[in-house]
Design an enzyme around this catalytic site. Structure first.
Site, short mmCIF file in Angstrom:
data_model
loop_
_atom_site.label_atom_id
_atom_site.label_comp_id
_atom_site.label_asym_id
_atom_site.label_seq_id
_atom_site.Cartn_x
_atom_site.Cartn_y
_atom_site.Cartn_z
N GLY A 1 -3.35 9.29 -3.54
CA GLY A 1 -4.64 9.79 -4.03
C GLY A 1 -4.54 11.06 -4.86
N HIS B 1 -7.27 2.73 3.84
CA HIS B 1 -7.02 3.42 5.11
C HIS B 1 -8.30 3.58 5.94
CE1 HIS B 1 -3.19 4.62 3.30
NE2 HIS B 1 -2.82 5.12 4.47
N ASP C 1 0.86 -1.19 0.00
CA ASP C 1 0.00 0.00 0.00
C ASP C 1 0.90 1.24 0.00
OD1 ASP C 1 -2.42 1.57 0.23
OD2 ASP C 1 -1.97 1.85 2.34
N SER C 2 0.28 2.36 -0.32
CA SER C 2 1.02 3.63 -0.27
C SER C 2 1.46 3.94 1.16
CB SER C 2 0.12 4.75 -0.77
OG SER C 2 -1.07 4.79 0.02
N CYS D 1 -4.43 -1.48 -2.08
CA CYS D 1 -4.61 -0.05 -2.26
C CYS D 1 -5.50 0.15 -3.49
CB CYS D 1 -3.25 0.60 -2.49
SG CYS D 1 -3.31 2.36 -2.83
N CYS E 1 -11.13 3.06 0.14
CA CYS E 1 -9.69 3.29 0.36
C CYS E 1 -9.32 2.43 1.57
CB CYS E 1 -9.44 4.76 0.64
SG CYS E 1 -7.79 5.13 1.29
N THR F 1 -6.24 2.97 -4.96
CA THR F 1 -5.68 3.98 -5.85
C THR F 1 -4.57 3.38 -6.72
OG1 THR F 1 -6.05 5.51 -4.01
CG2 THR F 1 -4.79 6.35 -5.87
N1 DGL Z 1 -4.84 3.28 0.77
C1 DGL Z 1 -4.99 3.80 -0.54
C2 DGL Z 1 -6.27 3.32 -1.22
O1 DGL Z 1 -6.79 2.28 -0.90
C3 DGL Z 1 -4.76 5.24 -0.84
C4 DGL Z 1 -4.10 6.14 0.09
C5 DGL Z 1 -3.36 7.27 -0.58
O2 DGL Z 1 -3.96 8.26 -1.03
O3 DGL Z 1 -2.15 7.13 -0.63
O4 DGL Z 1 -6.77 3.97 -2.09
#
Ligand code: DGL
Length: 263
Positions: free
Chosen positions: A43, A186, A10-11, A73, A184, A75
């Site tokens: 994002g 997070h 993930d980011s 993730c 997302c 994104t």
């Molecule tokens: N966790 C990421 C997602 O599922 C994105 C978080 C970010 O913007 O880096 O989209």
């Protein structure tokens, strides 16, 4: 090969919500986790930039001998999953997307809200998902800039976080949405706060468990499910090791070593 690890990416720390689902469903699997915290948030980044980052991480997992990769993730998935599949055609790769299909099936009011990053909501892949599964319902999308940055601090109940989350959720509730998609990885960490903010009749849906089941299917099909016992999870971050070490216990119930990944 069956005992080789699975790479999860993930980011930042969001993918830990998916890692938890994988570890619950597949406790015998050894897990590697890369958080690209040095370049968060994805994002607001260009798809090309995200594709480059994903390639570096995929190459790293390959070097570590990973038998599969999970893009934990949304994104990164919309930006890079096709590119990675082309680069590694024989490698089991699981991406993720907002839970539009189950939400469209679940809504009774006919109004569904989607909380996700700008990158996910603006993508052609997300537009195609809506065309395919949500033609009969009204879908209201809400980009959430700033939310990921606050979650990355590890403070999951600060006044600033509450205020920002409320500003994103209230318009969706006012529009009559009874089903809320967390698009997302997070955002599942905000479920306790969300439960306070939305009526109990509003269903909150994310895709972590579905991703774990998809990984299980792919590994099973290829005879790659581990017999165990799993090695302790290993973590890498492209930013501060100390910071990830400090917040990891809040977001991950297991143990694991954190190292720095220069990339
Ligand atoms: N966790 C990421 C997602 O599922 C994105 C978080 C970010 O913007 O880096 O989209």
């Amino acid at each position: 090969m069956r005992e080789a690890p699975v790479g999860v990416f993930d980011s930042g720390v969001g993918g830990l919500s998916v890692l938890a689902e994988i570890s619950r469903l597949l406790p015998d699997e050894s897990l590697l986790y890369v958080a690209d915290c040095g370049h968060i948030p994805y994002g607001e980044k260009s798809p090309e930039f995200i594709r480059q980052r994903c390639r570096l991480v995929a190459d790293f997992f390959q070097q570590q001998g990973a038998k599969a990769m999970v893009l934990a993730c949304n994104t990164a998935t919309v930006a890079a999953v096709a590119d990675l599949r082309e680069r590694y055609p024989h490698w089991p790769l699981v991406g993720m997307e907002p839970a539009v299909k189950p939400a469209a099936a679940a809504t009774r009011s006919g109004v569904v809200g989607v909380l996700a990053t700008t990158g996910t909501l603006q993508s052609a892949k997300f537009a195609a998902l809506l065309d395919r599964f949500a033609s009969d319902v009204r879908v209201i999308t809400q980009p959430c800039p700033g939310l990921v940055d606050l979650i990355e601090t590890g403070e999951l109940d600060s006044p600033a976080l509450r205020q920002l989350l409320r500003s994103y959720v209230e318009p969706l509730l006012a529009a009559g949405c009874d089903t809320l998609i967390l698009g997302c990885t997070h955002y599942p960490f905000l479920k306790p706060l969300l439960a306070e903010m939305v009526p109990s009749t509003v269903a909150i849906i994310d895709t972590g468990a579905a991703v774990a089941r998809q990984l299980q299917r792919l590994l099973h099909e290829r005879g790659l499910l581990a017999a165990g016992p799993a090695q302790p999870a290993q973590f890498w971050t492209s930013a501060s090791v100390q910071h990830l070490q400090d917040i990891l216990p809040l977001l991950w119930s297991g143990s694991g070593r954190v190292r720095r990944l220069a990339m």
